[in-house]
Design a protein around this motif. Structure first.
Motif, PDB file in Angstrom:
ATOM      1  N   GLN A  23     -14.726   6.889  -0.531  1.00  0.00           N
ATOM      2  CA  GLN A  23     -13.426   7.385  -0.075  1.00  0.00           C
ATOM      3  C   GLN A  23     -12.433   6.238   0.098  1.00  0.00           C
ATOM      4  N   GLU A  24     -12.888   5.140   0.679  1.00  0.00           N
ATOM      5  CA  GLU A  24     -12.007   3.994   0.866  1.00  0.00           C
ATOM      6  C   GLU A  24     -11.564   3.419  -0.477  1.00  0.00           C
ATOM      7  N   SER A  25     -12.465   3.413  -1.431  1.00  0.00           N
ATOM      8  CA  SER A  25     -12.134   2.920  -2.766  1.00  0.00           C
ATOM      9  C   SER A  25     -11.065   3.790  -3.430  1.00  0.00           C
ATOM     10  N   GLU A  26     -11.208   5.090  -3.299  1.00  0.00           N
ATOM     11  CA  GLU A  26     -10.209   6.010  -3.860  1.00  0.00           C
ATOM     12  C   GLU A  26      -8.856   5.817  -3.190  1.00  0.00           C
ATOM     13  N   ASP A  27      -8.861   5.670  -1.873  1.00  0.00           N
ATOM     14  CA  ASP A  27      -7.615   5.432  -1.145  1.00  0.00           C
ATOM     15  C   ASP A  27      -6.975   4.121  -1.594  1.00  0.00           C
ATOM     16  N   TYR A  28      -7.788   3.097  -1.733  1.00  0.00           N
ATOM     17  CA  TYR A  28      -7.277   1.791  -2.146  1.00  0.00           C
ATOM     18  C   TYR A  28      -6.637   1.865  -3.532  1.00  0.00           C
ATOM     19  N   LYS A  30      -5.287   4.476  -4.882  1.00  0.00           N
ATOM     20  CA  LYS A  30      -4.019   5.200  -4.725  1.00  0.00           C
ATOM     21  C   LYS A  30      -2.933   4.270  -4.188  1.00  0.00           C
ATOM     22  N   PHE A  31      -3.312   3.438  -3.234  1.00  0.00           N
ATOM     23  CA  PHE A  31      -2.353   2.488  -2.678  1.00  0.00           C
ATOM     24  C   PHE A  31      -1.857   1.520  -3.745  1.00  0.00           C
ATOM     25  N   ILE A  32      -2.759   1.050  -4.583  1.00  0.00           N
ATOM     26  CA  ILE A  32      -2.391   0.121  -5.653  1.00  0.00           C
ATOM     27  C   ILE A  32      -1.416   0.797  -6.628  1.00  0.00           C
ATOM     28  N   LYS A  33      -1.699   2.040  -7.001  1.00  0.00           N
ATOM     29  CA  LYS A  33      -0.810   2.764  -7.912  1.00  0.00           C
ATOM     30  C   LYS A  33       0.576   2.943  -7.303  1.00  0.00           C
ATOM     31  N   ARG A  34       0.613   3.290  -6.026  1.00  0.00           N
ATOM     32  CA  ARG A  34       1.902   3.481  -5.361  1.00  0.00           C
ATOM     33  C   ARG A  34       2.652   2.161  -5.240  1.00  0.00           C
ATOM     34  N   GLN A  35       1.915   1.084  -5.048  1.00  0.00           N
ATOM     35  CA  GLN A  35       2.551  -0.231  -4.960  1.00  0.00           C
ATOM     36  C   GLN A  35       3.168  -0.622  -6.304  1.00  0.00           C
ATOM     37  N   LYS A  36       2.465  -0.324  -7.385  1.00  0.00           N
ATOM     38  CA  LYS A  36       2.970  -0.641  -8.722  1.00  0.00           C
ATOM     39  C   LYS A  36       4.221   0.170  -9.054  1.00  0.00           C
ATOM     40  N   ASP A  37       4.313   1.366  -8.485  1.00  0.00           N
ATOM     41  CA  ASP A  37       5.489   2.210  -8.696  1.00  0.00           C
ATOM     42  C   ASP A  37       6.641   1.837  -7.759  1.00  0.00           C
ATOM     43  N   SER A  43       4.395   6.567   6.942  1.00  0.00           N
ATOM     44  CA  SER A  43       3.709   6.068   8.140  1.00  0.00           C
ATOM     45  C   SER A  43       2.216   6.370   8.118  1.00  0.00           C
ATOM     46  N   VAL A  44       1.821   7.511   7.577  1.00  0.00           N
ATOM     47  CA  VAL A  44       0.402   7.876   7.526  1.00  0.00           C
ATOM     48  C   VAL A  44      -0.351   6.955   6.565  1.00  0.00           C
ATOM     49  N   SER A  45       0.223   6.730   5.390  1.00  0.00           N
ATOM     50  CA  SER A  45      -0.417   5.848   4.407  1.00  0.00           C
ATOM     51  C   SER A  45      -0.489   4.417   4.923  1.00  0.00           C
ATOM     52  N   MET A  46       0.568   3.976   5.568  1.00  0.00           N
ATOM     53  CA  MET A  46       0.567   2.611   6.089  1.00  0.00           C
ATOM     54  C   MET A  46      -0.468   2.455   7.192  1.00  0.00           C
ATOM     55  N   LYS A  47      -0.651   3.487   7.994  1.00  0.00           N
ATOM     56  CA  LYS A  47      -1.667   3.436   9.050  1.00  0.00           C
ATOM     57  C   LYS A  47      -3.062   3.359   8.431  1.00  0.00           C
ATOM     58  N   ARG A  48      -3.319   4.140   7.384  1.00  0.00           N
ATOM     59  CA  ARG A  48      -4.625   4.098   6.718  1.00  0.00           C
ATOM     60  C   ARG A  48      -4.866   2.731   6.075  1.00  0.00           C
ATOM     61  N   LEU A  49      -3.833   2.167   5.493  1.00  0.00           N
ATOM     62  CA  LEU A  49      -3.959   0.847   4.892  1.00  0.00           C
ATOM     63  C   LEU A  49      -4.243  -0.206   5.955  1.00  0.00           C
ATOM     64  N   LYS A  50      -3.540  -0.135   7.059  1.00  0.00           N
ATOM     65  CA  LYS A  50      -3.755  -1.094   8.147  1.00  0.00           C
ATOM     66  C   LYS A  50      -5.143  -0.930   8.752  1.00  0.00           C
TER      67      LYS A  50
END
Length: 76
Positions: A23-28, A30-37, A43-50
């Motif tokens: 699950q953490e890998s999938e989230d990570y 997703k974060f990378i894809k969103r960062q590239k875009d 706030s929810v995504s940033m909390k999960r990343l933190k």
């Protein structure tokens, strides 16, 4: 949080990518894809990343090395 903070967290988490659960890998990913875009995280995504960052990144405790160095105030 700013784009710079997002980038910092993602760069640090890259070192720990092999230790992630599925699950953490999938989230990570997703974060990378969103960062590239060039998207700012909500706030929810940033909390999960933190939370991921806090879970895996442990800052070094340098106080244990104090015994090896003399203090400037010590006369011995």
């Amino acid at each position: 949080m700013s784009f710079r903070d997002q980038q910092k967290y993602l760069d640090e988490l890259k070192k720990y990518e092999k230790q992630f659960t599925r699950q953490e890998s999938e989230d990570y990913k997703k974060f990378i894809k969103r960062q590239k875009d060039d998207e700012d995280f909500d706030s929810v995504s940033m909390k999960r990343l933190k939370d991921l960052y806090d879970k895996y990144h442990k800052s070094a405790d340098f106080s244990k090395y104090d015994k090896f160095f003399k203090k400037s105030g010590d006369s011995q």
